[in-house]
Design a protein around this motif. Structure first.
Motif, PDB file in Angstrom:
ATOM      1  N   PHE A  24       0.833  -1.198   0.000  1.00  0.00           N
ATOM      2  CA  PHE A  24       0.000   0.000   0.000  1.00  0.00           C
ATOM      3  C   PHE A  24       0.871   1.253   0.000  1.00  0.00           C
ATOM      4  N   PRO A  25       0.609   2.188  -0.912  1.00  0.00           N
ATOM      5  CA  PRO A  25       1.432   3.403  -1.021  1.00  0.00           C
ATOM      6  C   PRO A  25       1.046   4.439   0.035  1.00  0.00           C
ATOM      7  N   THR A  26       1.569   4.287   1.222  1.00  0.00           N
ATOM      8  CA  THR A  26       1.210   5.183   2.326  1.00  0.00           C
ATOM      9  C   THR A  26       1.720   6.610   2.113  1.00  0.00           C
ATOM     10  N   ALA A  27       2.872   6.758   1.466  1.00  0.00           N
ATOM     11  CA  ALA A  27       3.463   8.095   1.331  1.00  0.00           C
ATOM     12  C   ALA A  27       2.569   9.069   0.572  1.00  0.00           C
ATOM     13  N   PRO A  28       2.031   8.699  -0.606  1.00  0.00           N
ATOM     14  CA  PRO A  28       1.165   9.662  -1.300  1.00  0.00           C
ATOM     15  C   PRO A  28      -0.123   9.966  -0.543  1.00  0.00           C
ATOM     16  N   PHE A  29      -0.636   8.983   0.195  1.00  0.00           N
ATOM     17  CA  PHE A  29      -1.845   9.252   0.971  1.00  0.00           C
ATOM     18  C   PHE A  29      -1.529  10.190   2.123  1.00  0.00           C
ATOM     19  N   ALA A  30      -0.406   9.972   2.805  1.00  0.00           N
ATOM     20  CA  ALA A  30      -0.012  10.862   3.896  1.00  0.00           C
ATOM     21  C   ALA A  30       0.204  12.281   3.379  1.00  0.00           C
ATOM     22  N   ALA A  31       0.817  12.400   2.193  1.00  0.00           N
ATOM     23  CA  ALA A  31       1.037  13.719   1.606  1.00  0.00           C
ATOM     24  C   ALA A  31      -0.290  14.392   1.280  1.00  0.00           C
ATOM     25  N   ALA A  32      -1.251  13.617   0.767  1.00  0.00           N
ATOM     26  CA  ALA A  32      -2.568  14.171   0.451  1.00  0.00           C
ATOM     27  C   ALA A  32      -3.288  14.630   1.718  1.00  0.00           C
ATOM     28  N   LEU A  33      -3.159  13.870   2.797  1.00  0.00           N
ATOM     29  CA  LEU A  33      -3.815  14.234   4.053  1.00  0.00           C
ATOM     30  C   LEU A  33      -3.273  15.544   4.605  1.00  0.00           C
ATOM     31  N   GLU A  34      -2.011  15.836   4.356  1.00  0.00           N
ATOM     32  CA  GLU A  34      -1.419  17.077   4.842  1.00  0.00           C
ATOM     33  C   GLU A  34      -2.029  18.306   4.171  1.00  0.00           C
ATOM     34  N   GLN A  35      -2.628  18.110   2.991  1.00  0.00           N
ATOM     35  CA  GLN A  35      -3.217  19.228   2.254  1.00  0.00           C
ATOM     36  C   GLN A  35      -4.691  19.469   2.602  1.00  0.00           C
ATOM     37  N   VAL A  36      -5.251  18.600   3.430  1.00  0.00           N
ATOM     38  CA  VAL A  36      -6.677  18.694   3.745  1.00  0.00           C
ATOM     39  C   VAL A  36      -6.926  19.790   4.792  1.00  0.00           C
ATOM     40  N   ASP A  37      -7.989  20.551   4.602  1.00  0.00           N
ATOM     41  CA  ASP A  37      -8.413  21.548   5.584  1.00  0.00           C
ATOM     42  C   ASP A  37      -9.255  20.838   6.644  1.00  0.00           C
ATOM     43  N   VAL A  38      -8.571  20.291   7.634  1.00  0.00           N
ATOM     44  CA  VAL A  38      -9.261  19.468   8.629  1.00  0.00           C
ATOM     45  C   VAL A  38     -10.250  20.295   9.441  1.00  0.00           C
ATOM     46  N   ALA A  39      -9.911  21.540   9.743  1.00  0.00           N
ATOM     47  CA  ALA A  39     -10.801  22.379  10.548  1.00  0.00           C
ATOM     48  C   ALA A  39     -12.145  22.579   9.846  1.00  0.00           C
ATOM     49  N   ALA A  40     -12.106  22.810   8.531  1.00  0.00           N
ATOM     50  CA  ALA A  40     -13.352  23.004   7.793  1.00  0.00           C
ATOM     51  C   ALA A  40     -14.166  21.717   7.739  1.00  0.00           C
ATOM     52  N   LEU A  41     -13.470  20.587   7.539  1.00  0.00           N
ATOM     53  CA  LEU A  41     -14.175  19.307   7.512  1.00  0.00           C
ATOM     54  C   LEU A  41     -14.791  18.995   8.875  1.00  0.00           C
ATOM     55  N   ARG A  42     -14.068  19.336   9.943  1.00  0.00           N
ATOM     56  CA  ARG A  42     -14.609  19.064  11.278  1.00  0.00           C
ATOM     57  C   ARG A  42     -15.877  19.880  11.528  1.00  0.00           C
ATOM     58  N   ARG A  43     -15.906  21.110  11.057  1.00  0.00           N
ATOM     59  CA  ARG A  43     -17.117  21.921  11.234  1.00  0.00           C
ATOM     60  C   ARG A  43     -18.309  21.251  10.549  1.00  0.00           C
ATOM     61  N   ARG A  44     -18.099  20.732   9.343  1.00  0.00           N
ATOM     62  CA  ARG A  44     -19.169  20.006   8.650  1.00  0.00           C
ATOM     63  C   ARG A  44     -19.553  18.748   9.404  1.00  0.00           C
ATOM     64  N   PHE A  45     -18.559  18.031   9.897  1.00  0.00           N
ATOM     65  CA  PHE A  45     -18.775  16.784  10.623  1.00  0.00           C
ATOM     66  C   PHE A  45     -19.630  17.022  11.870  1.00  0.00           C
ATOM     67  N   VAL A  46     -19.302  18.058  12.621  1.00  0.00           N
ATOM     68  CA  VAL A  46     -20.048  18.365  13.843  1.00  0.00           C
ATOM     69  C   VAL A  46     -21.456  18.836  13.500  1.00  0.00           C
ATOM     70  N   ASP A  47     -21.582  19.684  12.487  1.00  0.00           N
ATOM     71  CA  ASP A  47     -22.888  20.214  12.113  1.00  0.00           C
ATOM     72  C   ASP A  47     -23.822  19.108  11.641  1.00  0.00           C
ATOM     73  N   GLN A  48     -23.252  18.048  11.073  1.00  0.00           N
ATOM     74  CA  GLN A  48     -24.062  16.938  10.573  1.00  0.00           C
ATOM     75  C   GLN A  48     -24.144  15.797  11.589  1.00  0.00           C
ATOM     76  N   ASN A  49     -24.055  16.153  12.866  1.00  0.00           N
ATOM     77  CA  ASN A  49     -24.226  15.165  13.944  1.00  0.00           C
ATOM     78  C   ASN A  49     -23.230  14.013  13.815  1.00  0.00           C
ATOM     79  N   GLU A  50     -21.964  14.375  13.599  1.00  0.00           N
ATOM     80  CA  GLU A  50     -20.855  13.437  13.497  1.00  0.00           C
ATOM     81  C   GLU A  50     -20.980  12.516  12.289  1.00  0.00           C
ATOM     82  N   MET A  51     -21.125  13.136  11.123  1.00  0.00           N
ATOM     83  CA  MET A  51     -21.164  12.387   9.867  1.00  0.00           C
ATOM     84  C   MET A  51     -20.627  13.266   8.750  1.00  0.00           C
ATOM     85  N   ILE A  52     -19.847  12.693   7.849  1.00  0.00           N
ATOM     86  CA  ILE A  52     -19.371  13.437   6.688  1.00  0.00           C
ATOM     87  C   ILE A  52     -19.107  12.468   5.542  1.00  0.00           C
TER      88      ILE A  52
END
Length: 246
Positions: A8-36
């Protein structure tokens, strides 16, 4: 290791995760009652690696049928470990665990090695394959988060879910999505009322599920109930109780 196994190519996935706006996704996750649900989340290289493992797993699919509730096929973590360790490599990626912890706001843990449902595949390959309305009830003392990755979706199936079903302060919303290849879905199993609509003839759908928990503790009776559910509804008795036979 057998030469057919994919690394499994973990390096490209880890690199992609570093580019994610986690704070924005978390706001959606919380607003949708812990679902995204997020489309095109798994990098193409990673998706292709997992898809390359599927042909060798066909003989390991355990078919199950519970009238008026569930019909389909499943592959347990034990079969994946034996045949396709790339799935375990994805599950145990530190970068993925960190991302999911930030998304959920919880200190997440890996499931114990005797949990057959830690990571698994769901196969919808015969007409009428589906699962009825349910919660992913946690038998652990803490919360259990379900992570889904779409792998194959040559189907008309929908993951249907009802947001805010148990929140009297909000109007419930019924939503249906196709779990497209590379799509990520994350939810708190005790909060999301959901189902998968029936497969039509000639269609095919394969989904990867991962589980993470906030506590690995489980009362022995609840462990028995959890094992029996997995044996009857998903993987069969031989697979579920494999680890306990050694």
């Amino acid at each position: 290791m057998n030469e057919r196994h994919q690394v499994f190519p973990t390096a490209p996935f880890a690199a992609a995760l570093e580019q994610v706006d986690v704070a924005a996704l978390r706001r959606r996750f919380v607003d949708q009652n812990e679902m995204i649900a997020i489309e095109d989340f798994l990098p193409a290289e990673c998706l292709e690696c997992l898809l390359a493992e599927l042909p060798a797993l066909e003989p390991r699919v355990h078919r199950n049928f519970i009238p008026k509730h569930k019909k389909g096929g499943s592959v347990s973590r034990y079969a994946l470990d034996d045949t396709a360790p790339a799935f375990a490599a994805l599950y145990r990626m530190p970068a993925l665990l960190q991302f999911l912890g930030q998304l959920t706001g919880e200190k997440l843990m890996y499931c114990p090695p005797d949990d057959a449902h830690t990571y698994a595949l769901y196969y919808y390959t015969e007409a009428g394959d589906h699962i009825g309305w349910h919660y992913d009830t946690s038998y652990y003392r803490g919360s259990r988060y379900t992570i889904l990755f779409g792998l194959v979706d040559q189907s008309s199936c929908k993951l249907e879910y009802e947001l805010y079903k148990d929140d009297p302060k909000r109007e419930s919303r019924l939503i249906g999505v196709s779990l497209k290849p590379g799509m990520l879905v994350v939810f708190n199993g005790d909060k999301l009322w959901h189902r998968v609509t029936p497969l039509a003839a000639g269609e095919r759908r394969v989904v990867l599920t991962l589980e993470y928990v906030t506590s690995t503790a489980m009362h022995p009776f609840r462990r028995f109930v959890s094992n029996m559910k997995d044996a009857i509804a998903y993987f069969g008795f031989k697979q579920v109780f494999k680890a306990r036979a050694h």
